[in-house]
Design an enzyme around this catalytic site. Structure first.
Site, mmCIF file in Angstrom:
data_model
loop_
_atom_site.group_PDB
_atom_site.id
_atom_site.type_symbol
_atom_site.label_atom_id
_atom_site.label_comp_id
_atom_site.label_asym_id
_atom_site.label_seq_id
_atom_site.Cartn_x
_atom_site.Cartn_y
_atom_site.Cartn_z
ATOM 1 N N TYR A 166 38.217 33.785 42.057
ATOM 2 C CA TYR A 166 39.445 34.115 42.790
ATOM 3 C C TYR A 166 39.681 33.200 43.984
ATOM 4 O O TYR A 166 40.704 33.301 44.646
ATOM 5 C CB TYR A 166 39.404 35.567 43.277
ATOM 6 C CG TYR A 166 39.573 36.534 42.145
ATOM 7 C CD1 TYR A 166 40.803 37.113 41.885
ATOM 8 C CD2 TYR A 166 38.518 36.822 41.303
ATOM 9 C CE1 TYR A 166 40.968 37.979 40.828
ATOM 10 C CE2 TYR A 166 38.670 37.686 40.240
ATOM 11 C CZ TYR A 166 39.897 38.264 40.001
ATOM 12 O OH TYR A 166 40.063 39.105 38.953
ATOM 13 N N LYS A 236 26.772 39.085 34.465
ATOM 14 C CA LYS A 236 26.340 38.385 33.259
ATOM 15 C C LYS A 236 25.324 37.340 33.722
ATOM 16 O O LYS A 236 25.524 36.120 33.583
ATOM 17 C CB LYS A 236 27.590 37.765 32.606
ATOM 18 C CG LYS A 236 27.395 37.271 31.215
ATOM 19 C CD LYS A 236 27.580 38.341 30.156
ATOM 20 C CE LYS A 236 27.380 37.729 28.780
ATOM 21 N NZ LYS A 236 27.045 38.699 27.747
ATOM 22 N N ASP A 307 37.093 43.469 38.478
ATOM 23 C CA ASP A 307 38.469 43.636 38.051
ATOM 24 C C ASP A 307 38.499 44.315 36.674
ATOM 25 O O ASP A 307 39.196 45.327 36.470
ATOM 26 C CB ASP A 307 39.117 42.238 37.983
ATOM 27 C CG ASP A 307 40.623 42.282 38.041
ATOM 28 O OD1 ASP A 307 41.169 43.391 38.109
ATOM 29 O OD2 ASP A 307 41.251 41.210 38.010
#
Ligand code: NAI
Length: 420
Positions: A166, A236, A307
């Site tokens: 972002y 992850k 998100d």
């Protein structure tokens, strides 16, 4: 607005004279007077409908809980469409200045025009006061849901808000800059052409120890204070070792800090007053949320994963229209509805005011006004239990073969306030 009771601040905003700003102490905790000034931004689209609904419910709850000894002095600040219309600027400097001064505030949704200039107003707001953690507590209130036994869902998602993809460090396919970045990787770093072909675009994903750790500390403090048991650190990390993997390792370093000694454990059964911190890979978490949502109480994750995860968690209880959120930094906090501007239904008086209203309750909790917040939670449960609601809520019940009473946005807010 009580017009006799305001004075002009630097000749611009109308600050309620009987109110006082919340103060930020040196240790970044907040000192809330009994007459706090709380700025609000109505928001675009359905904002002008849901903001008065939220204010009505919050005022009623505060009055009921404290019988006049506490009162919020609301202060409207301009942003978005309304600001553009009145000042020619979608995010006036004055709005940012007063938000900073007031420490705690609340907002409706702000539209981000697609494909034409200007940074997202939400991004400007989040960065201006370094609201580094976005918190979305997801729980069921009695509404129709897509899963059976939705009472199993009670999870708070802590999304890191100041790192990750972002940050906007992006190189578009075939652009000159992209070729420069690409060449650097190919020539200096030994990266293969297969990994970075000529026509690729590149997005940079920064993740830092400092930003991760302050976010994790906030989540752990919240989990301990709210007597939660299982905190999942999600990422992850097996694939993105330098970023999400590092995030997960830093989180476990935070668990060892003196502040959390005896309170955060990383194996075994948590006793009263303890939380258990576990690692979960993102894809596994997405699956677990649907199959076994009761397994986790708090999810602590990065910006992009947060998100996805917060939207999936919200969907389990009927969608973002039922879920509140708060953006929190060092003391500074901005609460907001989780849905967008819903331009398609704006002006019709049918928008669901719950997300913003529950964000108002979350704000009261943050201010330490927990009794008033609890009154709102109970009243919302009662109203939904009686199958009252805006068309989206009533429609959900009907699809389940149950009768429901359809109310306008403001009438639903009044029904909730009557049950406070
Ligand atoms: P949206 O959430 O505005 O709408 C998606 C669908 O949900 C629409 O059918 C809408 O009618 C419905 N919906 C949303 N909120 C509702 C409510 N309270 N009651 C009943 N129905 C509701 O999402 P969309 O269309 O993707 O975004 C529209 C605009 O909102 C965009 O400009 C976007 O950037 C902005 N946005 C702003 C956010 C914020 O300020 N935090 C968050 C998300 C989107």
């Amino acid at each position: 607005m009580d017009w006799d009771n305001v004075y002009r601040w630097e000749g611009k905003a109308l600050i309620p004279q009987d109110g006082q700003f919340i103060r930020l102490r040196e240790d970044k905790s907040i000192e809330v007077p009994d007459n706090p000034i709380i700025p609000y931004i109505e928001g675009d689209g359905i904002g002008p409908e849901i903001a008065p609904a939220m204010i009505h419910v919050v005022n009623t709850a505060v009055e009921r809980a404290y019988g006049g000894s506490r009162k919020i002095y609301w202060l409207e600040l301009l942003a978005g469409d309304k600001a553009e219309e009145k000042t020619g600027n979608r995010m006036p400097e004055e709005t940012l200045e007063i938000l900073k001064q007031a420490i705690v505030s609340i907002k409706g949704p702000l539209g981000t025009p697609v494909g034409k200039g200007g940074k997202s107003l939400n991004a400007i707001l989040r960065q201006s006061m370094d609201f580094y953690s976005a918190i979305r507590p997801v729980y069921w209130l009695g509404q129709a849901t897509p899963i059976p036994n939705p009472e199993r869902v009670n999870v708070a998602v802590f999304r890191e808000n100041s790192d990750d993809v972002y940050m906007g460090i992006e190189y578009m396919p075939k652009a000159e800059n992209t070729q420069k970045v690409r060449e650097f990787f190919l020539r200096e770093m030994g990266v293969s052409e297969y990994a970075l072909p000529m026509d690729c675009g590149i997005t940079v994903k920064p993740m830092s120890e400092y930003k991760t750790k302050r976010h994790v500390r906030k989540a752990l403090r919240w989990a301990i204070e709210n007597k939660k048991k299982v905190v999942a650190i999600v990422g992850k990390g097996n694939i993105m070792k330098a970023t999400e993997g590092a995030f997960m390792n830093w989180a476990f370093e935070v668990a060892k800090e003196p502040e959390f000694e005896g309170k955060v454990i990383t194996e075994g059964e948590p006793k009263d007053g303890q939380v258990l911190m576990v690692k979960v890979i993102t894809d596994q978490m997405l699956m677990q949320l649907v199959l076994k949502p009761e397994a986790y109480d708090v999810i602590v994750t990065q910006n992009l994963n947060g998100d996805y995860i917060s939207d999936l968690a919200s969907a389990l209880v009927g969608g973002p229209g039922f879920v509140p959120s708060g953006n929190i930094g060092d003391g500074y906090a901005l609460f907001e509805s989780t849905h967008g501007t819903a331009y398609d239904i704006a002006g019709k008086g049918i928008a669901n005011p719950l997300s913003l209203t529950l964000s108002g309750a979350m704000m009261l909790e943050y201010m330490g006004w927990k009794d008033a917040a609890e009154l709102i939670y109970q009243a919302v449960r009662r109203a939904i239990g009686e199958r009252l609601g805006t068309p989206d809520i009533a429609g959900g019940f009907r699809r389940m073969g149950q009768q429901a009473k359809e109310l306008s946005t403001m009438d639903f807010a009044k029904a909730i306030a009557e049950r406070v």
